[in-house]
Design an enzyme around this catalytic site. Structure first.
Site, PDB file in Angstrom:
ATOM      1  N   ILE A 158       0.839  -1.206   0.000  1.00  0.00           N
ATOM      2  CA  ILE A 158       0.000   0.000   0.000  1.00  0.00           C
ATOM      3  C   ILE A 158       0.876   1.259   0.000  1.00  0.00           C
ATOM      4  O   ILE A 158       1.808   1.379   0.790  1.00  0.00           O
ATOM      5  CB  ILE A 158      -0.905   0.016   1.252  1.00  0.00           C
ATOM      6  CG1 ILE A 158      -1.903  -1.145   1.214  1.00  0.00           C
ATOM      7  CG2 ILE A 158      -1.665   1.341   1.370  1.00  0.00           C
ATOM      8  CD1 ILE A 158      -2.649  -1.343   2.516  1.00  0.00           C
ATOM      9  N   GLY A 159       0.574   2.204  -0.908  1.00  0.00           N
ATOM     10  CA  GLY A 159       1.255   3.492  -0.911  1.00  0.00           C
ATOM     11  C   GLY A 159       2.578   3.543  -1.641  1.00  0.00           C
ATOM     12  O   GLY A 159       3.232   4.588  -1.655  1.00  0.00           O
ATOM     13  N   LYS A 206       1.871   2.343  -7.110  1.00  0.00           N
ATOM     14  CA  LYS A 206       1.425   1.460  -8.204  1.00  0.00           C
ATOM     15  C   LYS A 206       0.573   2.198  -9.235  1.00  0.00           C
ATOM     16  O   LYS A 206       0.823   2.115 -10.432  1.00  0.00           O
ATOM     17  CB  LYS A 206       0.631   0.272  -7.626  1.00  0.00           C
ATOM     18  CG  LYS A 206       1.429  -0.619  -6.696  1.00  0.00           C
ATOM     19  CD  LYS A 206       0.615  -1.797  -6.216  1.00  0.00           C
ATOM     20  CE  LYS A 206      -0.518  -1.407  -5.279  1.00  0.00           C
ATOM     21  NZ  LYS A 206      -0.047  -0.837  -4.006  1.00  0.00           N
ATOM     22  N   THR A 207      -0.453   2.895  -8.769  1.00  0.00           N
ATOM     23  CA  THR A 207      -1.375   3.561  -9.686  1.00  0.00           C
ATOM     24  C   THR A 207      -0.686   4.695 -10.435  1.00  0.00           C
ATOM     25  O   THR A 207      -0.902   4.877 -11.639  1.00  0.00           O
ATOM     26  CB  THR A 207      -2.603   4.094  -8.922  1.00  0.00           C
ATOM     27  OG1 THR A 207      -3.266   2.998  -8.289  1.00  0.00           O
ATOM     28  CG2 THR A 207      -3.572   4.783  -9.867  1.00  0.00           C
ATOM     29  N   THR A 208       0.158   5.440  -9.752  1.00  0.00           N
ATOM     30  CA  THR A 208       0.894   6.538 -10.391  1.00  0.00           C
ATOM     31  C   THR A 208       1.772   6.014 -11.517  1.00  0.00           C
ATOM     32  O   THR A 208       1.785   6.573 -12.625  1.00  0.00           O
ATOM     33  CB  THR A 208       1.765   7.267  -9.348  1.00  0.00           C
ATOM     34  OG1 THR A 208       0.932   7.776  -8.306  1.00  0.00           O
ATOM     35  CG2 THR A 208       2.518   8.427  -9.987  1.00  0.00           C
ATOM     36  N   ASP A 230      -2.749  -1.983 -12.322  1.00  0.00           N
ATOM     37  CA  ASP A 230      -2.037  -1.577 -11.102  1.00  0.00           C
ATOM     38  C   ASP A 230      -2.260  -2.573  -9.958  1.00  0.00           C
ATOM     39  O   ASP A 230      -2.154  -2.215  -8.789  1.00  0.00           O
ATOM     40  CB  ASP A 230      -2.406  -0.150 -10.677  1.00  0.00           C
ATOM     41  CG  ASP A 230      -3.869   0.020 -10.290  1.00  0.00           C
ATOM     42  OD1 ASP A 230      -4.621  -0.978 -10.334  1.00  0.00           O
ATOM     43  OD2 ASP A 230      -4.264   1.155  -9.932  1.00  0.00           O
ATOM     44  N   GLU A 274      -7.249   5.503   5.540  1.00  0.00           N
ATOM     45  CA  GLU A 274      -5.867   5.081   5.792  1.00  0.00           C
ATOM     46  C   GLU A 274      -5.182   5.908   6.874  1.00  0.00           C
ATOM     47  O   GLU A 274      -4.055   5.596   7.275  1.00  0.00           O
ATOM     48  CB  GLU A 274      -5.043   5.173   4.508  1.00  0.00           C
ATOM     49  CG  GLU A 274      -5.458   4.192   3.433  1.00  0.00           C
ATOM     50  CD  GLU A 274      -4.673   4.334   2.144  1.00  0.00           C
ATOM     51  OE1 GLU A 274      -4.778   3.447   1.282  1.00  0.00           O
ATOM     52  OE2 GLU A 274      -3.957   5.355   1.996  1.00  0.00           O
TER      53      GLU A 274
END
Length: 204
Positions: A12-13, A16-18, A84, A145
């Site tokens: 997490i963080g 991945k998406t970026t 992602d 989160e």
């Protein structure tokens, strides 16, 4: 030659998406995003994991299975895709959050659903130090989160390392350490990652 289908994974963080968006824009290919904030059980899960873990994990599993089923026609039409997430993350999270009885039920469902899903050409595994990951989680400011236990994140990072070793026996895993990489602002950092991906594209 098989149609390239890459998955990005990591704790997490980690970004991945970026990175998924940056790679998709560079290659002009489709980007598949995991459903996270749309999960109606997620805030309840972080408040009380024991009470809401099964509902949370099943929501994630069913939605990701549907997403992966939906990309089959695109892959058959030879349209490359980058996602992602890798479906194995569902098993990783569920194993950590479910009790023995629920895990057994979940595992049986997972195996059945995973059978016919498209398999990736390679996995891009992003790693970062615990301190950097916690900073990035805080920076993106997701409400569910904000009170996340750092020990939970550290354990997930360890789980990911073990999972990638296992997955690498069947699927190429490209490991990238991101502590000193800024693939959003630095074209040279992004180029470094793209070079690694290109070397795998040539063998797909």
């Amino acid at each position: 030659m098989n149609t390239p289908f890459f998955c990005i994974e990591g704790v997490i963080g980690v970004g991945k998406t970026t990175l998924c968006k940056a790679i998709a824009a560079h290659y002009q290919i489709n980007c598949l995003h995991e459903i996270v904030e749309e999960n109606p059980f997620l805030e309840k899960f972080y408040d009380d994991m024991n009470a809401w873990s099964f509902q949370t994990e099943m929501f994630f599993l069913c939605n990701r299975v549907k997403q992966l089923e939906d990309i089959k026609p695109m892959l058959r039409a030879q349209h490359p895709i980058i996602a992602d997430y890798h479906i194995s993350k569902n098993r990783l999270f569920a194993r950590r959050t479910l009790d023995a009885k629920k895990w057994d039920q979940y595992e049986r469902i997972f195996e059945i659903l995973n059978e016919s899903l498209p398999k990736p050409s390679a996995i891009i595994y992003l790693k970062a130090s615990h301190e950097i990951v916690m900073e990035r989680i805080k920076k993106r400011g997701r409400s569910f989160e904000k009170d996340m236990d750092p020990a939970y994140i550290k354990q997930l990072a360890s789980d990911y390392d073990k999972a990638m070793i296992k997955l690498a026996k069947e699927t190429p895993v490209v490991t990238i350490h991101t502590d000193n990489l800024d693939f959003v602002s630095s074209q040279s950092d992004l180029a470094y990652i793209l070079t690694k991906i290109d070397s795998h594209l040539s063998s797909v």
